[in-house]
Design a protein around this motif. Structure first.
Motif, PDB file in Angstrom:
ATOM      1  N   ILE A   1       0.833  -1.202   0.000  1.00  0.00           N
ATOM      2  CA  ILE A   1       0.000   0.000   0.000  1.00  0.00           C
ATOM      3  C   ILE A   1       0.866   1.249   0.000  1.00  0.00           C
ATOM      4  O   ILE A   1       0.605   2.205  -0.751  1.00  0.00           O
ATOM      5  CB  ILE A   1      -0.969  -0.031   1.211  1.00  0.00           C
ATOM      6  N   PHE A   2       1.917   1.253   0.832  1.00  0.00           N
ATOM      7  CA  PHE A   2       2.836   2.394   0.865  1.00  0.00           C
ATOM      8  C   PHE A   2       3.473   2.620  -0.497  1.00  0.00           C
ATOM      9  O   PHE A   2       3.553   3.753  -0.979  1.00  0.00           O
ATOM     10  CB  PHE A   2       3.917   2.164   1.925  1.00  0.00           C
ATOM     11  N   ASP A   3       3.922   1.562  -1.124  1.00  0.00           N
ATOM     12  CA  ASP A   3       4.567   1.695  -2.424  1.00  0.00           C
ATOM     13  C   ASP A   3       3.592   2.193  -3.487  1.00  0.00           C
ATOM     14  O   ASP A   3       3.948   3.046  -4.306  1.00  0.00           O
ATOM     15  CB  ASP A   3       5.158   0.353  -2.860  1.00  0.00           C
ATOM     16  N   PHE A   4       2.370   1.677  -3.480  1.00  0.00           N
ATOM     17  CA  PHE A   4       1.405   2.099  -4.486  1.00  0.00           C
ATOM     18  C   PHE A   4       1.010   3.561  -4.304  1.00  0.00           C
ATOM     19  O   PHE A   4       0.889   4.308  -5.285  1.00  0.00           O
ATOM     20  CB  PHE A   4       0.168   1.195  -4.449  1.00  0.00           C
ATOM     21  N   ILE A   5       0.835   3.992  -3.059  1.00  0.00           N
ATOM     22  CA  ILE A   5       0.528   5.411  -2.806  1.00  0.00           C
ATOM     23  C   ILE A   5       1.703   6.277  -3.222  1.00  0.00           C
ATOM     24  O   ILE A   5       1.520   7.340  -3.838  1.00  0.00           O
ATOM     25  CB  ILE A   5       0.157   5.623  -1.328  1.00  0.00           C
ATOM     26  N   PHE A   6       2.913   5.850  -2.915  1.00  0.00           N
ATOM     27  CA  PHE A   6       4.101   6.593  -3.322  1.00  0.00           C
ATOM     28  C   PHE A   6       4.190   6.678  -4.842  1.00  0.00           C
ATOM     29  O   PHE A   6       4.550   7.717  -5.406  1.00  0.00           O
ATOM     30  CB  PHE A   6       5.346   5.906  -2.747  1.00  0.00           C
ATOM     31  N   PHE A   7       3.836   5.593  -5.529  1.00  0.00           N
ATOM     32  CA  PHE A   7       3.822   5.587  -6.991  1.00  0.00           C
ATOM     33  C   PHE A   7       2.788   6.574  -7.534  1.00  0.00           C
ATOM     34  O   PHE A   7       3.072   7.338  -8.465  1.00  0.00           O
ATOM     35  CB  PHE A   7       3.521   4.173  -7.501  1.00  0.00           C
ATOM     36  N   LEU A   8       1.583   6.564  -6.968  1.00  0.00           N
ATOM     37  CA  LEU A   8       0.534   7.493  -7.452  1.00  0.00           C
ATOM     38  C   LEU A   8       0.920   8.936  -7.209  1.00  0.00           C
ATOM     39  O   LEU A   8       0.703   9.794  -8.074  1.00  0.00           O
ATOM     40  CB  LEU A   8      -0.795   7.170  -6.759  1.00  0.00           C
ATOM     41  N   VAL A   9       1.471   9.249  -6.054  1.00  0.00           N
ATOM     42  CA  VAL A   9       1.887  10.629  -5.761  1.00  0.00           C
ATOM     43  C   VAL A   9       2.987  11.048  -6.730  1.00  0.00           C
ATOM     44  O   VAL A   9       2.966  12.152  -7.276  1.00  0.00           O
ATOM     45  CB  VAL A   9       2.352  10.757  -4.290  1.00  0.00           C
ATOM     46  N   GLY A  10       3.940  10.188  -6.946  1.00  0.00           N
ATOM     47  CA  GLY A  10       5.026  10.521  -7.879  1.00  0.00           C
ATOM     48  C   GLY A  10       4.561  10.622  -9.315  1.00  0.00           C
ATOM     49  O   GLY A  10       5.083  11.416 -10.096  1.00  0.00           O
ATOM     50  N   ARG A  11       3.592   9.861  -9.683  1.00  0.00           N
ATOM     51  CA  ARG A  11       3.117   9.836 -11.055  1.00  0.00           C
ATOM     52  C   ARG A  11       2.222  11.044 -11.383  1.00  0.00           C
ATOM     53  O   ARG A  11       2.359  11.647 -12.435  1.00  0.00           O
ATOM     54  CB  ARG A  11       2.327   8.543 -11.284  1.00  0.00           C
ATOM     55  N   PHE A  12       1.317  11.407 -10.489  1.00  0.00           N
ATOM     56  CA  PHE A  12       0.324  12.418 -10.811  1.00  0.00           C
ATOM     57  C   PHE A  12       0.551  13.778 -10.168  1.00  0.00           C
ATOM     58  O   PHE A  12      -0.007  14.764 -10.605  1.00  0.00           O
ATOM     59  CB  PHE A  12      -1.074  11.908 -10.438  1.00  0.00           C
ATOM     60  N   PHE A  13       1.348  13.847  -9.106  1.00  0.00           N
ATOM     61  CA  PHE A  13       1.505  15.129  -8.418  1.00  0.00           C
ATOM     62  C   PHE A  13       2.914  15.716  -8.494  1.00  0.00           C
ATOM     63  O   PHE A  13       3.127  16.809  -8.032  1.00  0.00           O
ATOM     64  CB  PHE A  13       1.088  14.982  -6.950  1.00  0.00           C
ATOM     65  N   LEU A  14       3.838  15.015  -9.064  1.00  0.00           N
ATOM     66  CA  LEU A  14       5.203  15.564  -9.169  1.00  0.00           C
ATOM     67  C   LEU A  14       5.596  15.782 -10.606  1.00  0.00           C
ATOM     68  O   LEU A  14       5.216  15.312 -11.542  1.00  0.00           O
ATOM     69  CB  LEU A  14       6.216  14.625  -8.505  1.00  0.00           C
TER      70      LEU A  14
END
Length: 108
Positions: free
Chosen positions: A95-108
């Motif tokens: 879950i941590f990795d997937f949230i980190f992936f989504l934040v990096g993909r769509f917000f950075l």
């Protein structure tokens, strides 16, 4: 120097005939039931391994690891297998990795 007196012989002492005579004929009973431990749940192991790999790969693998670990937790509750800690750790990491992936993909 001090001279110690010789030991006093005892009439009531009988030496054992051999070493086997001093040991009991049967071993004492073991405490509890000695058996095999349940096996680890394979899905829990795979979920944890995929979650660890996903930490370095960064992708949707975290969601896959969380799904595997969730299925493993269900199976562990149902069958009593080992690996509950691995399943929980795999789910948290996934879950941590997937949230980190989504934040990096769509917000950075």
């Amino acid at each position: 120097m001090t001279d110690f007196p010789p030991p006093v012989p005892r009439d009531d002492y009988v030496a054992p005939a051999s070493a086997s005579a001093a040991t009991p004929a049967t071993a004492p009973a073991a405490y509890g039931v000695q058996g095999t431990r349940p096996a680890f749940n394979k899905m829990a192991i795979w979920g944890f391994v995929i979650a660890c790999v996903a930490l370095f790969v960064f992708g949707f693998l975290g969601a896959l690891a969380a799904a595997f670990s969730g299925q493993a937790l269900k199976a562990i509750r149902r069958t009593g297998e080992r690996g509950k800690g691995l399943a929980i750790a795999g789910m948290c990491l996934g879950i941590f990795d997937f949230i980190f992936f989504l934040v990096g993909r769509f917000f950075l």
